[in-house]
Design a protein around this motif. Structure first.
Motif, PDB file in Angstrom:
ATOM      1  N   ALA A   1       2.134  -5.088   3.910  1.00 46.11           N
ATOM      2  CA  ALA A   1       1.995  -5.083   5.372  1.00 46.11           C
ATOM      3  C   ALA A   1       0.537  -4.753   5.658  1.00 46.11           C
ATOM      4  O   ALA A   1       0.026  -3.735   5.163  1.00 46.11           O
ATOM      5  CB  ALA A   1       2.914  -4.040   5.995  1.00 46.11           C
TER       6      ALA A   1
ATOM      7  N   GLY B   1      -3.506   1.263   4.413  1.00 48.47           N
ATOM      8  CA  GLY B   1      -3.194   2.676   4.215  1.00 48.47           C
ATOM      9  C   GLY B   1      -4.215   3.592   4.868  1.00 48.47           C
ATOM     10  O   GLY B   1      -5.340   3.185   5.159  1.00 48.47           O
TER      11      GLY B   1
ATOM     12  N   GLY C   1      -3.601   8.262   2.234  1.00 48.55           N
ATOM     13  CA  GLY C   1      -2.527   8.230   1.234  1.00 48.55           C
ATOM     14  C   GLY C   1      -1.161   7.881   1.782  1.00 48.55           C
ATOM     15  O   GLY C   1      -0.153   8.025   1.085  1.00 48.55           O
TER      16      GLY C   1
ATOM     17  N   TRP D   1       1.377   3.339   9.873  1.00 51.87           N
ATOM     18  CA  TRP D   1       2.353   3.043  10.928  1.00 51.87           C
ATOM     19  C   TRP D   1       3.741   3.415  10.438  1.00 51.87           C
ATOM     20  O   TRP D   1       3.966   3.616   9.250  1.00 51.87           O
ATOM     21  CB  TRP D   1       2.300   1.536  11.271  1.00 51.87           C
TER      22      TRP D   1
ATOM     23  N   GLY E   1       0.445   0.980  -8.082  1.00 48.28           N
ATOM     24  CA  GLY E   1      -0.543   1.928  -8.562  1.00 48.28           C
ATOM     25  C   GLY E   1      -0.038   3.357  -8.401  1.00 48.28           C
ATOM     26  O   GLY E   1       0.886   3.618  -7.617  1.00 48.28           O
TER      27      GLY E   1
ATOM     28  N   SER F   1      -1.181   3.561 -14.400  1.00 47.97           N
ATOM     29  CA  SER F   1      -2.038   4.748 -14.427  1.00 47.97           C
ATOM     30  C   SER F   1      -2.718   4.880 -15.781  1.00 47.97           C
ATOM     31  O   SER F   1      -2.129   4.558 -16.808  1.00 47.97           O
ATOM     32  CB  SER F   1      -1.204   6.009 -14.160  1.00 47.97           C
ATOM     33  N   SER F   2      -3.948   5.394 -15.739  1.00 50.71           N
ATOM     34  CA  SER F   2      -4.662   5.674 -16.994  1.00 50.71           C
ATOM     35  C   SER F   2      -4.334   7.083 -17.484  1.00 50.71           C
ATOM     36  O   SER F   2      -4.781   7.500 -18.540  1.00 50.71           O
ATOM     37  CB  SER F   2      -6.174   5.552 -16.746  1.00 50.71           C
TER      38      SER F   2
ATOM     39  N   LYS G   1      -0.222   1.490 -18.866  1.00 51.30           N
ATOM     40  CA  LYS G   1      -1.630   1.908 -18.914  1.00 51.30           C
ATOM     41  C   LYS G   1      -2.569   0.887 -18.266  1.00 51.30           C
ATOM     42  O   LYS G   1      -3.681   1.229 -17.907  1.00 51.30           O
ATOM     43  CB  LYS G   1      -2.064   2.244 -20.341  1.00 51.30           C
TER      44      LYS G   1
HETATM   45  N1  LIG Z   1       0.764  -1.455   3.740  1.00 49.14           N
HETATM   46  C1  LIG Z   1       1.287  -1.658   2.551  1.00 49.14           C
HETATM   47  O1  LIG Z   1       2.025  -2.640   2.343  1.00 49.14           O
HETATM   48  C2  LIG Z   1       0.976  -0.711   1.437  1.00 49.14           C
HETATM   49  C3  LIG Z   1       1.458  -0.958   0.139  1.00 49.14           C
HETATM   50  C4  LIG Z   1       1.115  -0.065  -0.882  1.00 49.14           C
HETATM   51  C5  LIG Z   1       0.334   1.041  -0.613  1.00 49.14           C
HETATM   52  N2  LIG Z   1      -0.115   1.250   0.651  1.00 49.14           N
HETATM   53  C6  LIG Z   1      -0.997   2.384   0.958  1.00 49.14           C
HETATM   54  O2  LIG Z   1      -2.142   2.255   0.123  1.00 49.14           O
HETATM   55  C7  LIG Z   1      -2.588   3.556  -0.276  1.00 49.14           C
HETATM   56  C8  LIG Z   1      -2.515   3.654  -1.803  1.00 49.14           C
HETATM   57  O3  LIG Z   1      -3.211   2.551  -2.383  1.00 49.14           O
HETATM   58  P1  LIG Z   1      -4.578   2.718  -3.217  1.00 49.14           P
HETATM   59  O4  LIG Z   1      -5.203   1.363  -3.257  1.00 49.14           O
HETATM   60  O5  LIG Z   1      -5.355   3.842  -2.638  1.00 49.14           O
HETATM   61  O6  LIG Z   1      -4.076   3.174  -4.635  1.00 49.14           O
HETATM   62  P2  LIG Z   1      -3.065   2.532  -5.728  1.00 49.14           P
HETATM   63  O7  LIG Z   1      -3.498   1.168  -6.088  1.00 49.14           O
HETATM   64  O8  LIG Z   1      -1.672   2.727  -5.291  1.00 49.14           O
HETATM   65  O9  LIG Z   1      -3.316   3.551  -6.932  1.00 49.14           O
HETATM   66  C9  LIG Z   1      -4.556   3.574  -7.559  1.00 49.14           C
HETATM   67  C10 LIG Z   1      -4.349   4.166  -8.924  1.00 49.14           C
HETATM   68  O10 LIG Z   1      -3.489   3.306  -9.673  1.00 49.14           O
HETATM   69  C11 LIG Z   1      -3.888   3.292 -11.017  1.00 49.14           C
HETATM   70  N3  LIG Z   1      -4.329   1.929 -11.337  1.00 49.14           N
HETATM   71  C12 LIG Z   1      -4.647   0.919 -10.487  1.00 49.14           C
HETATM   72  N4  LIG Z   1      -4.992  -0.175 -11.184  1.00 49.14           N
HETATM   73  C13 LIG Z   1      -4.877   0.143 -12.490  1.00 49.14           C
HETATM   74  C14 LIG Z   1      -5.074  -0.566 -13.701  1.00 49.14           C
HETATM   75  N5  LIG Z   1      -5.452  -1.855 -13.700  1.00 49.14           N
HETATM   76  N6  LIG Z   1      -4.869   0.084 -14.871  1.00 49.14           N
HETATM   77  C15 LIG Z   1      -4.468   1.374 -14.891  1.00 49.14           C
HETATM   78  N7  LIG Z   1      -4.265   2.104 -13.779  1.00 49.14           N
HETATM   79  C16 LIG Z   1      -4.460   1.492 -12.591  1.00 49.14           C
HETATM   80  C17 LIG Z   1      -5.013   4.292 -11.145  1.00 49.14           C
HETATM   81  O11 LIG Z   1      -4.342   5.508 -11.409  1.00 49.14           O
HETATM   82  P3  LIG Z   1      -4.985   6.726 -12.280  1.00 49.14           P
HETATM   83  O12 LIG Z   1      -6.055   7.301 -11.392  1.00 49.14           O
HETATM   84  O13 LIG Z   1      -3.827   7.619 -12.493  1.00 49.14           O
HETATM   85  O14 LIG Z   1      -5.534   6.095 -13.531  1.00 49.14           O
HETATM   86  C18 LIG Z   1      -5.612   4.297  -9.748  1.00 49.14           C
HETATM   87  O15 LIG Z   1      -6.309   5.482  -9.428  1.00 49.14           O
HETATM   88  C19 LIG Z   1      -1.675   4.545   0.428  1.00 49.14           C
HETATM   89  O16 LIG Z   1      -2.262   4.876   1.688  1.00 49.14           O
HETATM   90  C20 LIG Z   1      -0.402   3.738   0.634  1.00 49.14           C
HETATM   91  O17 LIG Z   1       0.363   4.237   1.712  1.00 49.14           O
HETATM   92  C21 LIG Z   1       0.186   0.394   1.674  1.00 49.14           C
END
Ligand SMILES: NC(=O)c1ccc[n+]([C@@H]2O[C@H](COP(=O)([O-])OP(=O)(O)OC[C@H]3O[C@@H](n4cnc5c(N)ncnc54)[C@H](OP(=O)(O)O)[C@@H]3O)[C@@H](O)[C@H]2O)c1
Length: 185
Positions: free
Chosen positions: A10, A18, A21, A25, A53, A76-77, A93
Motif C-alpha cells: 500500500a 511507512g 516503523g 494509516w 524484512g 535478516s543478517s 540470511k
Molecule cells: N505500506 C506497506 O504496504 C508496507 C509494507 C511493509 C512495510 N511497511 C512499513 O515499512 C517500514 C519497514 O520497512 P523498511 O524498509 O524500513 O525495513 P524492512 O525491509 O522491513 O527491514 C529491513 C531489514 O531487513 C533485513 N534485510 C532486508 N534486505 C535484506 C537482504 N537482502 N538480506 C538480508 N537481510 C535483509 C535487514 O535486517 P537486519 O538489519 O536484521 O540485517 C534490514 O535491516 C515500516 O514502517 C512498515 O510499517 C509498509
C-alpha cells in the motif's frame, strides 16, 4: 520448480509506505484485503509464503505474528538466536537463501508474497520470478520515512483485473484508495 513471486504494497501518492516503523494509516478493510490476497491459494493443500524484512516483521504486533495460515519468512543478517521465539517462522540470511528455501519446499508452496519493506521490494522488482504487483494506491500524499522504489509500470507491466478485487475507489477514515494489479509483461 518455477517460483511465483508476487509483491503486495500500500503506497500513497508520494510512494510512502511507512513512518516511524509503522504504517502511516489505519485502513481496516485494506488490511483484510492484504490478508485475503496473501492467504488465497489455487489448491487448498498448498500454502503461501510471506517474505519480509526484519523491520516489517518487528512492525507486526507480537500477538499477530507470525501472520496466520501463511509461512512467514524473515530476511535478516542477524543470528537466529537474536530473534527469540518466532513460532515456526523462517529466518533467511538473504533473498537468494529465501528463494532456495521456498524452492526446497516444492509443491507445498503456491506463491511467495513479498510484503516489504523498501529493499525487499527492490529485490522482488529485480527478480526474474516476479509475476504480479498488488498495489493499493492511496489517493493522497502522506508524510512518510520509508518508500516504495520506483516501478516502471508503463513499460514493464500491464494492468489486469483480479478475481473478486473491486475496481471502485474505496474510502475509509476519509482516506480514498484503489486496488491496482500489475502483471509483468
Ligand atoms: N505500506 C506497506 O504496504 C508496507 C509494507 C511493509 C512495510 N511497511 C512499513 O515499512 C517500514 C519497514 O520497512 P523498511 O524498509 O524500513 O525495513 P524492512 O525491509 O522491513 O527491514 C529491513 C531489514 O531487513 C533485513 N534485510 C532486508 N534486505 C535484506 C537482504 N537482502 N538480506 C538480508 N537481510 C535483509 C535487514 O535486517 P537486519 O538489519 O536484521 O540485517 C534490514 O535491516 C515500516 O514502517 C512498515 O510499517 C509498509
Amino acid at each position: 520448480m518455477a517460483l511465483k513471486l508476487n509483491l503486495i504494497v500500500a503506497a500513497c501518492e508520494n510512494n510512502g509506505i511507512g513512518k516511524n516503523g509503522e504504517l502511516p494509516w489505519r485502513l481496516r478493510e485494506e488490511m483484510k484485503y492484504f490478508s485475503r490476497m496473501t492467504k488465497k491459494t489455487s489448491d487448498p493443500e498448498k500454502k503461501n509464503i510471506v517474505l519480509m524484512g526484519r523491520k516489517t516483521w518487528e512492525s507486526i504486533p507480537t500477538k499477530f505474528r507470525p501472520l496466520p495460515e501463511r509461512i512467514n519468512f524473515i530476511l535478516s543478517s542477524r543470528p537466529k538466536e537474536e530473534f527469540g521465539d518466532v513460532n515456526g517462522s523462517v529466518i533467511c540470511k538473504n533473498f537468494e537463501a529465501a528463494l532456495d528455501e521456498a524452492r526446497a519446499r516444492g509443491n507445498e508452496i503456491d506463491t511467495v508474497w513479498v510484503i516489504g519493506g523498501s529493499s525487499v521490494y527492490q529485490l522482488a522488482l529485480e527478480s526474474e520470478f516476479l509475476h504480479r504487483i498488488y498495489l493499493t494506491r492511496i489517493l493522497q500524499s502522506i508524510e512518510c520515512d520509508t518508500f516504495l522504489p520506483d516501478i516502471d509500470t508503463e513499460n514493464r507491466f500491464k494492468l489486469v483485473l483480479g478475481e473478486g478485487v473491486s475496481q471502485e475507489i474505496q474510502e475509509e477514515n476519509g482516506i480514498q484508495y484503489k486496488y491496482l494489479i500489475y502483471e509483468k509483461l
